[in-house]
Write a protein that holds these residues in place. Structure first.
Motif, mmCIF file in Angstrom:
data_model
loop_
_atom_site.group_PDB
_atom_site.id
_atom_site.type_symbol
_atom_site.label_atom_id
_atom_site.label_comp_id
_atom_site.label_asym_id
_atom_site.label_seq_id
_atom_site.Cartn_x
_atom_site.Cartn_y
_atom_site.Cartn_z
ATOM 1 N N PRO A 136 -5.830 -95.517 -18.376
ATOM 2 C CA PRO A 136 -4.678 -95.880 -19.211
ATOM 3 C C PRO A 136 -3.372 -95.994 -18.419
ATOM 4 O O PRO A 136 -2.636 -96.948 -18.579
ATOM 5 C CB PRO A 136 -4.603 -94.767 -20.248
ATOM 6 C CG PRO A 136 -5.465 -93.676 -19.766
ATOM 7 C CD PRO A 136 -6.416 -94.224 -18.754
ATOM 8 N N TYR A 137 -3.110 -95.011 -17.564
ATOM 9 C CA TYR A 137 -1.889 -95.061 -16.757
ATOM 10 C C TYR A 137 -2.146 -94.432 -15.397
ATOM 11 O O TYR A 137 -2.208 -93.211 -15.301
ATOM 12 C CB TYR A 137 -0.744 -94.260 -17.407
ATOM 13 C CG TYR A 137 -0.546 -94.511 -18.870
ATOM 14 C CD1 TYR A 137 0.257 -95.566 -19.294
ATOM 15 C CD2 TYR A 137 -1.145 -93.691 -19.812
ATOM 16 C CE1 TYR A 137 0.448 -95.798 -20.642
ATOM 17 C CE2 TYR A 137 -0.958 -93.918 -21.172
ATOM 18 C CZ TYR A 137 -0.160 -94.976 -21.588
ATOM 19 O OH TYR A 137 0.020 -95.201 -22.916
ATOM 20 N N VAL A 138 -2.286 -95.241 -14.358
ATOM 21 C CA VAL A 138 -2.483 -94.639 -13.034
ATOM 22 C C VAL A 138 -1.313 -93.804 -12.625
ATOM 23 O O VAL A 138 -1.437 -92.940 -11.770
ATOM 24 C CB VAL A 138 -2.633 -95.667 -11.901
ATOM 25 C CG1 VAL A 138 -3.966 -95.516 -11.234
ATOM 26 C CG2 VAL A 138 -2.358 -97.054 -12.356
ATOM 27 N N GLY A 139 -0.173 -94.088 -13.217
ATOM 28 C CA GLY A 139 1.019 -93.378 -12.800
ATOM 29 C C GLY A 139 1.032 -91.917 -13.213
ATOM 30 O O GLY A 139 1.723 -91.111 -12.602
ATOM 31 N N ARG A 140 0.257 -91.568 -14.233
ATOM 32 C CA ARG A 140 0.276 -90.180 -14.660
ATOM 33 C C ARG A 140 -0.552 -89.326 -13.730
ATOM 34 O O ARG A 140 -1.630 -89.710 -13.285
ATOM 35 C CB ARG A 140 -0.298 -90.080 -16.080
ATOM 36 C CG ARG A 140 0.652 -90.649 -17.095
ATOM 37 C CD ARG A 140 0.643 -89.845 -18.370
ATOM 38 N NE ARG A 140 1.432 -90.497 -19.393
ATOM 39 C CZ ARG A 140 1.172 -90.411 -20.692
ATOM 40 N NH1 ARG A 140 0.141 -89.685 -21.113
ATOM 41 N NH2 ARG A 140 1.933 -91.030 -21.555
ATOM 42 N N TRP A 141 -0.061 -88.104 -13.518
ATOM 43 C CA TRP A 141 -0.668 -87.232 -12.534
ATOM 44 C C TRP A 141 -2.174 -87.084 -12.707
ATOM 45 O O TRP A 141 -2.944 -87.285 -11.758
ATOM 46 C CB TRP A 141 -0.019 -85.844 -12.604
ATOM 47 C CG TRP A 141 -0.786 -84.841 -11.820
ATOM 48 C CD1 TRP A 141 -0.781 -84.719 -10.451
ATOM 49 C CD2 TRP A 141 -1.686 -83.863 -12.311
ATOM 50 N NE1 TRP A 141 -1.633 -83.718 -10.085
ATOM 51 C CE2 TRP A 141 -2.194 -83.176 -11.201
ATOM 52 C CE3 TRP A 141 -2.116 -83.506 -13.597
ATOM 53 C CZ2 TRP A 141 -3.115 -82.143 -11.319
ATOM 54 C CZ3 TRP A 141 -3.027 -82.484 -13.728
ATOM 55 C CH2 TRP A 141 -3.523 -81.807 -12.604
ATOM 56 N N GLU B 241 -11.957 -92.975 -5.914
ATOM 57 C CA GLU B 241 -11.878 -94.083 -4.961
ATOM 58 C C GLU B 241 -12.404 -93.670 -3.600
ATOM 59 O O GLU B 241 -13.092 -94.431 -2.933
ATOM 60 C CB GLU B 241 -10.428 -94.580 -4.838
ATOM 61 C CG GLU B 241 -10.303 -95.939 -4.171
ATOM 62 C CD GLU B 241 -10.268 -95.870 -2.658
ATOM 63 O OE1 GLU B 241 -10.348 -96.928 -2.037
ATOM 64 O OE2 GLU B 241 -10.183 -94.756 -2.087
ATOM 65 N N ARG B 242 -12.072 -92.443 -3.202
ATOM 66 C CA ARG B 242 -12.528 -92.013 -1.879
ATOM 67 C C ARG B 242 -14.044 -91.932 -1.809
ATOM 68 O O ARG B 242 -14.658 -92.305 -0.804
ATOM 69 C CB ARG B 242 -11.900 -90.660 -1.526
ATOM 70 C CG ARG B 242 -10.412 -90.807 -1.203
ATOM 71 C CD ARG B 242 -9.725 -89.476 -0.891
ATOM 72 N NE ARG B 242 -8.296 -89.584 -1.149
ATOM 73 C CZ ARG B 242 -7.437 -90.205 -0.323
ATOM 74 N NH1 ARG B 242 -7.862 -90.736 0.788
ATOM 75 N NH2 ARG B 242 -6.158 -90.282 -0.632
ATOM 76 N N HIS C 96 -1.434 -78.720 -13.717
ATOM 77 C CA HIS C 96 -0.705 -79.800 -13.047
ATOM 78 C C HIS C 96 -0.280 -79.353 -11.658
ATOM 79 O O HIS C 96 -0.071 -78.170 -11.418
ATOM 80 C CB HIS C 96 0.525 -80.115 -13.904
ATOM 81 C CG HIS C 96 1.289 -81.330 -13.474
ATOM 82 N ND1 HIS C 96 2.095 -81.346 -12.379
ATOM 83 C CD2 HIS C 96 1.355 -82.566 -14.023
ATOM 84 C CE1 HIS C 96 2.643 -82.547 -12.263
ATOM 85 N NE2 HIS C 96 2.204 -83.308 -13.260
ATOM 86 N N GLU C 97 -0.162 -80.309 -10.749
ATOM 87 C CA GLU C 97 0.164 -79.949 -9.368
ATOM 88 C C GLU C 97 1.485 -79.194 -9.257
ATOM 89 O O GLU C 97 1.691 -78.436 -8.327
ATOM 90 C CB GLU C 97 0.193 -81.186 -8.480
ATOM 91 C CG GLU C 97 1.288 -82.151 -8.877
ATOM 92 C CD GLU C 97 1.466 -83.296 -7.884
ATOM 93 O OE1 GLU C 97 1.057 -83.162 -6.724
ATOM 94 O OE2 GLU C 97 2.021 -84.327 -8.296
ATOM 95 N N LEU C 98 2.367 -79.402 -10.226
ATOM 96 C CA LEU C 98 3.646 -78.711 -10.146
ATOM 97 C C LEU C 98 3.702 -77.464 -11.022
ATOM 98 O O LEU C 98 4.729 -76.792 -11.088
ATOM 99 C CB LEU C 98 4.778 -79.668 -10.525
ATOM 100 C CG LEU C 98 4.983 -80.789 -9.510
ATOM 101 C CD1 LEU C 98 6.092 -81.716 -9.946
ATOM 102 C CD2 LEU C 98 5.290 -80.199 -8.137
ATOM 103 N N VAL D 187 -8.359 -91.068 -10.115
ATOM 104 C CA VAL D 187 -8.590 -92.345 -9.457
ATOM 105 C C VAL D 187 -8.637 -92.158 -7.948
ATOM 106 O O VAL D 187 -9.530 -92.663 -7.265
ATOM 107 C CB VAL D 187 -7.487 -93.364 -9.817
ATOM 108 C CG1 VAL D 187 -7.585 -94.600 -8.945
ATOM 109 C CG2 VAL D 187 -7.590 -93.747 -11.285
ATOM 110 N N ASP D 188 -7.686 -91.410 -7.449
ATOM 111 C CA ASP D 188 -7.626 -91.123 -6.019
ATOM 112 C C ASP D 188 -8.960 -90.558 -5.536
ATOM 113 O O ASP D 188 -9.595 -91.081 -4.613
ATOM 114 C CB ASP D 188 -6.490 -90.115 -5.776
ATOM 115 C CG ASP D 188 -6.156 -89.972 -4.303
ATOM 116 O OD1 ASP D 188 -7.090 -89.875 -3.490
ATOM 117 O OD2 ASP D 188 -4.962 -89.942 -3.969
ATOM 118 N N GLY E 238 -3.993 -90.447 -12.011
ATOM 119 C CA GLY E 238 -3.808 -90.820 -10.615
ATOM 120 C C GLY E 238 -4.687 -89.988 -9.699
ATOM 121 O O GLY E 238 -5.317 -90.502 -8.776
ATOM 122 N N THR E 239 -4.741 -88.709 -9.985
ATOM 123 C CA THR E 239 -5.544 -87.814 -9.159
ATOM 124 C C THR E 239 -7.025 -88.145 -9.271
ATOM 125 O O THR E 239 -7.755 -88.162 -8.277
ATOM 126 C CB THR E 239 -5.293 -86.352 -9.579
ATOM 127 O OG1 THR E 239 -3.897 -86.088 -9.523
ATOM 128 C CG2 THR E 239 -6.037 -85.397 -8.683
#
Lengths: 340, 340
Positions: free
Chosen positions: A68-73, A83-84, A277-279, A79-80, A76-77
């Motif tokens: 839905p949104y690659v931009g969300r943490w 992908e690897r 979350h990472e933060l 997908v990252d 994105g994580t």
DNA sequence: AATATGAACGCAAACGCTTGCGCAGGGGAG
DNA sequence: CTCCCCTGCGCAAGCGTTTGCGTTCATATT
């Protein structure tokens, strides 16, 4: 212009078929010839045309990832990580960033991935109509967030169990007015908000605590939404002494709202999130941790296995572990605030 | 099995070429025939095979996006934004997540994108060797972070100006011992850390403040790195009263380190970041804002323009605006701490 | 009425690879 | 020594599009 397989064949003094077999590690070519072909190919800078190759073979060496949104943490994580795994296995990744219902609609009716990918990984479960469209592609499918679907491998966590331990943590600390920042299931049809909410209700019932609708607000799983929702709760007549946010983003929004209201965390209000979350660590947020990258990797592996053993490997379900991470945003309720 | 263009042609009672022209909006087919073909194609659920199409035409309708870590907020946001522009224009996006030097090396020598994409968008500037490899593909190229390169369109910000206003802000507040959390340019060859550092030095010189190496530490642009770096600075003999972090992530790490040391922000130490991370507002971090999604969109548009007007549109350079965002982590130095 | 013109469509040749099959040649078993 | 099998390689037929060119036919031009 661009160097083709026949150029390599000519330069190596063999046929195109031999070049093809040699470069892809197929049997039927002797070691010395293979070595020579590889040398020639490298020297000429030859790369097989993906289009021609997949047109002839029917395989694309490409995997589609729908998110839905690659931009969300979280996404994105995932997908990252996936992908690897894919690229390590020699697959390329086609990214489809499908946020709005309109984009999704267009994608699932036109299905531009048809004949374009060997498998699909969907973050967020597609609704039944979307799922049917994907099944018609007749390729391995996997889904990461939001529940099971026929024909899909699924990796996820036990949302109910996670939310249960979160709310129970608050109960165990002695809280009796526990609020919740939730999110709607629509329009994305995921089960996460439903299950996390159900767990909240179940724990309250278990603990003999009444459910008060005024203690629940929709934060849409975003930071701003969480801030709005928390503000709502604070405006209510009976403020909660603790809040369970269904996502860390909402928890962060809640923290901001609390600070705006000059309320101390955890002294005045405890806050617990979900996701790690990472933060979260930076903020000191108590939360339920789930392996995010891990889920991406696992789903990727499941798909690769299905691709390796065509027909043999059926879709599988994998549940990843979760755990409570205690940090600094939860504590027993302040006795001064406690109801009699 | 799967429906091909000849199936559509047969069903519509026309030739395959007419179907091809009709479906792609090419001239040379009458309106009624076109309509009928479209109807038949829709009914049969026909989608042109991307492989066959690009083999025949030489165009792939695909754009490659190279990024070090999609999982990181900045890159994820850029990818998100550019993907939306590309897909709106009918292009698919191939994602290459190239973090480690080894992965990059493999990618740039084997160049698996050859004949696979019509254009490339690289987040983080490739080093000169990598750039040369990409240029050999002879397709439109764009780069987002890290400076200019021949043959590439580039969109970015004025890092020097941004860092200047950040450090000057601290100076204007009255700080005289200003630390910096920086990052290495290697191994990714980007110019960002270099320029931001130079601005720091320039402002100090301008203000007549001495440069003290003990006030600078490498935080590697990550949260943990920022925490380590800040801890280093605090261990030094002369603590800074303010710190310029070259990225918001490092600033967040610094905030954590300061909290661990029971130092108040901004009372004891001021902190300013760079980037305006989505959570910077939640934390109340003063920072330099840059349009992140905006840069992704702009770069995507530049590439599309080059694709539309082949040969005509040359690579272009675009500089996006930045501005100081005042929040709650900067203030004048506490007089009690001020040096005489 | 004869010719030129152009629109609408079909033919067939690529595009660059994969793969089933056929054909040599060499070595082992009988 | 013969037969058979196996290995290593080439041939050629696709895979599903796109596109230059040729054909047809209706309309406009003289």
């Amino acid at each position: 212009m661009t160097v083709s397989i026949t150029d390599v064949a000519r330069a190596a003094g063999v046929s195109a078929s031999t070049v093809s077999r040699a470069l892809r590690g197929r049997p039927g070519v002797s070691d010395p010839v293979r070595a020579q072909i590889e040398a020639v190919a490298a020297e000429l800078g030859y790369t097989a045309s993906q289009s021609a190759s997949s047109l002839a073979s029917g395989r694309t060496r490409t995997i589609g990832v729908i998110v839905p949104y690659v931009g969300r943490w979280f996404f994105g994580t995932v997908v990252d990580a996936s992908e690897r795994v894919f690229s390590a296995a020699g697959y390329d990744v086609l990214l489809y960033n499908l946020g709005s219902p309109e984009t999704r609609k267009r994608f699932f009716t036109r299905l531009p991935v048809r004949k374009r990918v060997d498998a699909l990984l969907s973050l967020l479960i597609p609704d039944e109509e979307e799922a049917a469209a994907l099944r018609s592609l007749d390729i391995p499918l996997a889904v990461i967030v939001g529940g099971a679907r026929d024909g899909f491998s699924v990796v996820g966590i036990d949302d109910h169990a996670g939310a249960t331990s979160a709310v129970r943590h608050l109960v165990n600390l002695g809280h009796r007015r526990i609020g919740m920042l939730s999110g709607a299931s629509e329009p994305l049809h995921w089960t996460t908000p439903i299950e996390r909410r159900q767990a909240y209700l179940d724990v309250l019932a278990d603990a003999g605590l009444p459910y008060d609708p005024a203690l629940e607000a929709d934060g849409g799983y975003s930071v701003e939404g969480g801030e709005r929702a928390m503000t709502e709760l604070l405006a209510g007549r009976s403020r909660p002494t603790a809040v369970f946010a269904q996502s860390d983003e909402m928890a962060m929004g809640a923290l901001r709202a609390l600070r705006r209201h000059r309320l101390k965390v955890p002294d005045d209000v405890s806050v617990i999130g979900f996701d790690d979350h990472e933060l979260a660590e930076v903020i000191g947020l108590t939360t339920i941790a789930q392996p995010v990258a891990g889920q991406g990797e696992e789903a990727a592996r499941l798909l690769l296995r299905q691709l390796d053993e065509p027909g043999a490997a059926p879709p599988r379900q994998v549940q990843m572990p979760i755990h409570l991470v205690l940090r600094e945003t939860t504590a027993p309720p302040d006795p001064r605030h406690r109801s009699p």
